[in-house]
Write a protein that holds these residues in place. Structure first.
Motif, PDB file in Angstrom:
ATOM      1  N   GLU A  69      41.206  51.926  26.696  1.00 49.74           N
ATOM      2  CA  GLU A  69      40.901  50.803  25.797  1.00 49.74           C
ATOM      3  C   GLU A  69      41.469  49.493  26.344  1.00 49.74           C
ATOM      4  O   GLU A  69      40.790  48.470  26.340  1.00 49.74           O
ATOM      5  N   ASP A  70      42.720  49.542  26.828  1.00 52.37           N
ATOM      6  CA  ASP A  70      43.335  48.338  27.396  1.00 52.37           C
ATOM      7  C   ASP A  70      42.628  47.918  28.683  1.00 52.37           C
ATOM      8  O   ASP A  70      42.445  46.733  28.941  1.00 52.37           O
ATOM      9  N   PHE A  71      42.238  48.899  29.484  1.00 54.57           N
ATOM     10  CA  PHE A  71      41.514  48.606  30.721  1.00 54.57           C
ATOM     11  C   PHE A  71      40.204  47.886  30.421  1.00 54.57           C
ATOM     12  O   PHE A  71      39.898  46.849  31.017  1.00 54.57           O
ATOM     13  N   ILE A  72      39.451  48.412  29.470  1.00 52.77           N
ATOM     14  CA  ILE A  72      38.153  47.812  29.121  1.00 52.77           C
ATOM     15  C   ILE A  72      38.363  46.399  28.578  1.00 52.77           C
ATOM     16  O   ILE A  72      37.662  45.461  28.970  1.00 52.77           O
ATOM     17  N   ARG A  73      39.359  46.224  27.721  1.00 54.10           N
ATOM     18  CA  ARG A  73      39.652  44.903  27.146  1.00 54.10           C
ATOM     19  C   ARG A  73      40.039  43.908  28.244  1.00 54.10           C
ATOM     20  O   ARG A  73      39.550  42.783  28.292  1.00 54.10           O
ATOM     21  N   GLN A  74      40.899  44.335  29.156  1.00 56.09           N
ATOM     22  CA  GLN A  74      41.355  43.470  30.252  1.00 56.09           C
ATOM     23  C   GLN A  74      40.188  43.104  31.169  1.00 56.09           C
ATOM     24  O   GLN A  74      40.003  41.935  31.523  1.00 56.09           O
ATOM     25  N   MET A  75      39.382  44.088  31.552  1.00 55.43           N
ATOM     26  CA  MET A  75      38.243  43.836  32.445  1.00 55.43           C
ATOM     27  C   MET A  75      37.229  42.904  31.784  1.00 55.43           C
ATOM     28  O   MET A  75      36.653  42.034  32.436  1.00 55.43           O
ATOM     29  N   LEU A  76      37.025  43.078  30.482  1.00 54.56           N
ATOM     30  CA  LEU A  76      36.050  42.255  29.771  1.00 54.56           C
ATOM     31  C   LEU A  76      36.506  40.795  29.705  1.00 54.56           C
ATOM     32  O   LEU A  76      35.706  39.875  29.879  1.00 54.56           O
ATOM     33  N   MET A  77      37.806  40.581  29.479  1.00 54.62           N
ATOM     34  CA  MET A  77      38.336  39.209  29.477  1.00 54.62           C
ATOM     35  C   MET A  77      38.150  38.557  30.839  1.00 54.62           C
ATOM     36  O   MET A  77      37.732  37.405  30.944  1.00 54.62           O
ATOM     37  N   GLU A  78      38.452  39.308  31.887  1.00 54.03           N
ATOM     38  CA  GLU A  78      38.303  38.759  33.231  1.00 54.03           C
ATOM     39  C   GLU A  78      36.838  38.547  33.578  1.00 54.03           C
ATOM     40  O   GLU A  78      36.488  37.572  34.242  1.00 54.03           O
ATOM     41  N   ALA A  79      35.967  39.457  33.114  1.00 51.14           N
ATOM     42  CA  ALA A  79      34.528  39.317  33.361  1.00 51.14           C
ATOM     43  C   ALA A  79      34.005  38.027  32.742  1.00 51.14           C
ATOM     44  O   ALA A  79      33.245  37.279  33.362  1.00 51.14           O
ATOM     45  N   GLU A  80      34.433  37.755  31.506  1.00 54.15           N
ATOM     46  CA  GLU A  80      33.999  36.530  30.825  1.00 54.15           C
ATOM     47  C   GLU A  80      34.521  35.294  31.563  1.00 54.15           C
ATOM     48  O   GLU A  80      33.772  34.347  31.808  1.00 54.15           O
ATOM     49  N   ALA A  81      35.781  35.318  31.965  1.00 52.09           N
ATOM     50  CA  ALA A  81      36.374  34.173  32.663  1.00 52.09           C
ATOM     51  C   ALA A  81      35.674  33.921  33.996  1.00 52.09           C
ATOM     52  O   ALA A  81      35.341  32.778  34.328  1.00 52.09           O
ATOM     53  N   ALA A 124      44.804  51.673  36.645  1.00 53.54           N
ATOM     54  CA  ALA A 124      45.652  50.527  37.008  1.00 53.54           C
ATOM     55  C   ALA A 124      45.334  50.004  38.399  1.00 53.54           C
ATOM     56  O   ALA A 124      45.689  48.881  38.742  1.00 53.54           O
ATOM     57  N   TYR A 125      44.661  50.811  39.223  1.00 50.38           N
ATOM     58  CA  TYR A 125      44.313  50.385  40.581  1.00 50.38           C
ATOM     59  C   TYR A 125      42.991  49.617  40.639  1.00 50.38           C
ATOM     60  O   TYR A 125      42.631  49.101  41.690  1.00 50.38           O
ATOM     61  N   LEU A 126      42.260  49.553  39.517  1.00 49.55           N
ATOM     62  CA  LEU A 126      40.978  48.851  39.497  1.00 49.55           C
ATOM     63  C   LEU A 126      41.202  47.401  39.068  1.00 49.55           C
ATOM     64  O   LEU A 126      41.773  47.146  38.017  1.00 49.55           O
ATOM     65  N   THR A 127      40.754  46.453  39.892  1.00 53.64           N
ATOM     66  CA  THR A 127      40.957  45.036  39.597  1.00 53.64           C
ATOM     67  C   THR A 127      39.663  44.258  39.791  1.00 53.64           C
ATOM     68  O   THR A 127      38.756  44.709  40.488  1.00 53.64           O
ATOM     69  N   VAL A 128      39.613  43.083  39.178  1.00 51.57           N
ATOM     70  CA  VAL A 128      38.449  42.204  39.290  1.00 51.57           C
ATOM     71  C   VAL A 128      38.684  41.203  40.414  1.00 51.57           C
ATOM     72  O   VAL A 128      39.753  40.615  40.505  1.00 51.57           O
ATOM     73  N   THR A 129      37.670  41.029  41.265  1.00 52.97           N
ATOM     74  CA  THR A 129      37.765  39.997  42.299  1.00 52.97           C
ATOM     75  C   THR A 129      37.707  38.638  41.619  1.00 52.97           C
ATOM     76  O   THR A 129      37.070  38.489  40.582  1.00 52.97           O
ATOM     77  N   GLU A 130      38.347  37.641  42.205  1.00 49.76           N
ATOM     78  CA  GLU A 130      38.510  36.360  41.521  1.00 49.76           C
ATOM     79  C   GLU A 130      37.743  35.209  42.146  1.00 49.76           C
ATOM     80  O   GLU A 130      38.065  34.063  41.909  1.00 49.76           O
ATOM     81  N   ARG A 131      36.719  35.476  42.924  1.00 47.91           N
ATOM     82  CA  ARG A 131      35.959  34.387  43.539  1.00 47.91           C
ATOM     83  C   ARG A 131      34.469  34.602  43.337  1.00 47.91           C
ATOM     84  O   ARG A 131      33.823  35.282  44.139  1.00 47.91           O
TER      85      ARG A 131
END
Length: 201
Positions: A69-81, A124-131
């Motif tokens: 649940e926290d992973f999905i919430r975190q990824m979704l926030m980063e996806a929107e940003a 915890a090893y899955l992250t969003v690229t930032e560019r």
């Protein structure tokens, strides 16, 4: 000097000099014995999480665990940003509402599918690229496995121009299961008959 008196002096000096002169920062914080810890916002927390993941020594000290649940919430926030960063100041105001209502829930479903494929201790090893990609590039963001240094899923937006229909933004994603070949639709948003500006402009 009491805090209320210090603040009153600052206000009085500012008013009397029409804001042209303000007391020095040293005066404001003189005799301040209270040690205050800065408040952390969600982006600081996300950054710390990435630092822990990217540094194995820190990861050993930290619990490398995040719930689905926290992973999905975190990824979704980063996806929107990342999406809003890609849209830029000219495209974002036009499509922001429709993106939030139509496309973002479908991105959430795709992220949920990713979360189901991994045990919670691996999330915890899955992250969003930032560019995000600029100009005419389709890339919005990727979710990458930092342990293997490989992309897991790639989110893109393509400009389509069907005959006599104007311009559309087609949102889709690709997965590593087929070496990112198949397009998985997230939805489309109509732009206009005029050519849209470049991404991040």
């Amino acid at each position: 000097m009491p805090n209320w008196l210090r603040k009153s002096l600052v206000v009085m000096v500012t008013i009397l000099t029409f804001g042209l002169v303000t007391p020095s920062q040293a005066f404001l914080y003189e005799h301040s014995n209270a040690v205050k810890t800065p408040k952390k916002d969600i982006f600081d927390a996300l950054s710390e999480n990435k630092n822990v993941i990217n540094n194995p020594a820190l990861a050993d000290e930290h619990v490398g665990y995040i719930s689905k649940e926290d992973f999905i919430r975190q990824m979704l926030m980063e996806a929107e940003a990342q999406s809003f960063t890609k849209f830029g100041a000219r495209i974002k105001p036009v499509i922001e509402n429709e993106f939030t209502e139509v496309i973002l829930p479908n991105i959430e479903k795709a992220i949920q599918n990713v979360a189901e494929q991994y045990p919670e201790e691996e999330l915890a090893y899955l992250t969003v690229t930032e560019r995000p990609g600029k100009g005419h590039s389709e890339k919005i963001f990727n979710i990458t496995n930092d342990k293997t240094n490989e992309d897991v899923i790639r989110f893109h937006v393509r400009r389509d121009q069907p005959p006599q229909q104007g311009y559309w933004f087609n949102f889709h994603y690709h997965t590593h299961h087929d070496q990112f070949q198949a397009h998985h639709e997230l939805g489309s948003i109509y732009w206009d008959k005029n050519t849209p500006p470049k991404w991040m402009s």
